[in-house]
Design an enzyme around this catalytic site. Sequence first.
Site, mmCIF file in Angstrom:
data_model
loop_
_atom_site.group_PDB
_atom_site.id
_atom_site.type_symbol
_atom_site.label_atom_id
_atom_site.label_comp_id
_atom_site.label_asym_id
_atom_site.label_seq_id
_atom_site.Cartn_x
_atom_site.Cartn_y
_atom_site.Cartn_z
ATOM 1 N N LEU A 112 0.822 -1.226 0.000
ATOM 2 C CA LEU A 112 0.000 0.000 0.000
ATOM 3 C C LEU A 112 0.847 1.262 0.000
ATOM 4 C CD1 LEU A 112 -2.812 -0.193 2.716
ATOM 5 C CD2 LEU A 112 -3.061 0.117 0.258
ATOM 6 N N GLY A 113 0.473 2.222 -0.801
ATOM 7 C CA GLY A 113 1.096 3.552 -0.741
ATOM 8 C C GLY A 113 2.573 3.557 -1.096
ATOM 9 N N ALA A 114 3.025 2.524 -1.834
ATOM 10 C CA ALA A 114 4.463 2.396 -2.079
ATOM 11 C C ALA A 114 4.842 2.793 -3.504
ATOM 12 C CB ALA A 114 4.908 0.966 -1.794
ATOM 13 N N LEU A 116 3.365 1.676 -6.289
ATOM 14 C CA LEU A 116 3.108 0.630 -7.283
ATOM 15 C C LEU A 116 1.627 0.560 -7.668
ATOM 16 C CD1 LEU A 116 5.453 -2.259 -6.032
ATOM 17 C CD2 LEU A 116 5.942 -0.460 -7.684
ATOM 18 N N SER A 118 -1.231 0.509 -5.815
ATOM 19 C CA SER A 118 -2.098 -0.427 -5.084
ATOM 20 C C SER A 118 -3.545 0.047 -5.053
ATOM 21 C CB SER A 118 -1.592 -0.613 -3.646
ATOM 22 O OG SER A 118 -1.502 0.651 -3.018
ATOM 23 N N ALA A 121 -5.250 -0.406 -8.417
ATOM 24 C CA ALA A 121 -5.499 -1.825 -8.729
ATOM 25 C C ALA A 121 -6.685 -2.353 -7.926
ATOM 26 C CB ALA A 121 -4.247 -2.653 -8.458
ATOM 27 N N ASP A 163 -2.779 6.165 -13.210
ATOM 28 C CA ASP A 163 -2.738 4.889 -12.467
ATOM 29 C C ASP A 163 -3.924 4.004 -12.832
ATOM 30 O OD1 ASP A 163 -0.820 6.432 -11.160
ATOM 31 O OD2 ASP A 163 -1.278 5.605 -9.190
HETATM 32 C C1 MEV Z 1 0.581 8.534 -7.905
HETATM 33 O O1 MEV Z 1 0.706 7.147 -8.172
HETATM 34 C C2 MEV Z 1 0.866 9.325 -9.152
HETATM 35 C C3 MEV Z 1 0.699 10.838 -9.015
HETATM 36 O O2 MEV Z 1 1.087 11.411 -10.285
HETATM 37 C C4 MEV Z 1 -0.720 11.220 -8.703
HETATM 38 C C5 MEV Z 1 -1.682 10.966 -9.858
HETATM 39 O O3 MEV Z 1 -1.252 10.885 -11.006
HETATM 40 O O4 MEV Z 1 -2.900 10.868 -9.584
HETATM 41 C C6 MEV Z 1 1.624 11.413 -7.960
#
Ligand code: MEV
Length: 327
Positions: A112-114, A116, A118, A121, A163
């Site tokens: 989580l929150g790393a 990748l 998460s 997905a 994402d």
């Molecule tokens: C986070 O995975 C990616 C960011 O660019 C935020 C986003 O695109 O929503 C930091």
Amino acid sequence: MVTSSAPGKVYLFGEHAVVYGEPAVPCAIERRARVTAREIDEGLRIHSEDLQLDGFTVEYEGDGEGRPDVDASEPLLEAAMGYVNEAVAQVRDAADAPGAGFEIRIESDIPLGAGLGSSAAVVVAAIDAATRELGVELSPEAIAERAYQVEAAVQDGEASRADTFCSAVGGAVRVEGEDCRTVDGVGNLPFVIGYDGGAGDTGTLVAGVRSLREEYDFAADTVRAIGDVVREGESVLGTDDYETLGDLMDFNHGLLSALGVSSRSLDSMVWAARDAGAMGAKLTGAGGGGCIVALDDTEDALTALKYTPGCESVFRAELDTDGVRQE
Ligand code: MEV
């Protein structure tokens, strides 16, 4: 009962700047979140045993409305439950079933929150599983759009489509504002992922970049420069010019660092990979902690990261050409 899965991702280029309309190129990787949805009479029950790598268990019962009431001492889990809550709201809307209740089980190999992907997905897989459970089949693009609405709602409007689109359709993608497309011809890039065991809060990190960008013209220029790096990188994507790709990843990391989203452990993993001969290395995702991605077709960066203080785990990540799918 329906189970669906969706992949996590790494950013080859462009995180943060993509929030302001610059292009980004995330790539789906073969690490998945699996979500099982079962229709129940009412409300929302969420079970997850592995949203974090240390096996923390969360059982959440709510009504699927508003923010969930989970232990605030676990802000990451609270955020994760917030994403599922909003995903269920999207499912009810898509299926025109405002009262539908669900039991949701989440299994994930993505920390989580790393960085990748998460949350994307989990949201993408949850929307697919729960709509199918109600007899509605959405296209990956429709799921991506609904998943983006979820991220935008949970992150107070501060989200890009990168994402969620990447997780829904798989492969390497290019996102610029509302223009989301698959990038053909990107083979299996030799990605090595280093993970510091930590996490960053995407909302806070995005807000930090926003205020820097508003305060300083040179921060706004830095965001634009990330877009230039992406545009340059696109010209070598799909070729075997990994050296140029790597140089541009290094440049991208420097610009993200200037925007304040790197950390000591991310920097030390980036430098360990580079010192071991990786062609390039950068943080991936929102930053603050979590993962770096290096480009290395030897075993050297992988081995070096194993012995790098602050690096908790390291693995190779294969490009996943599959997006969301029913299991
Ligand atoms: C986070 O995975 C990616 C960011 O660019 C935020 C986003 O695109 O929503 C930091």
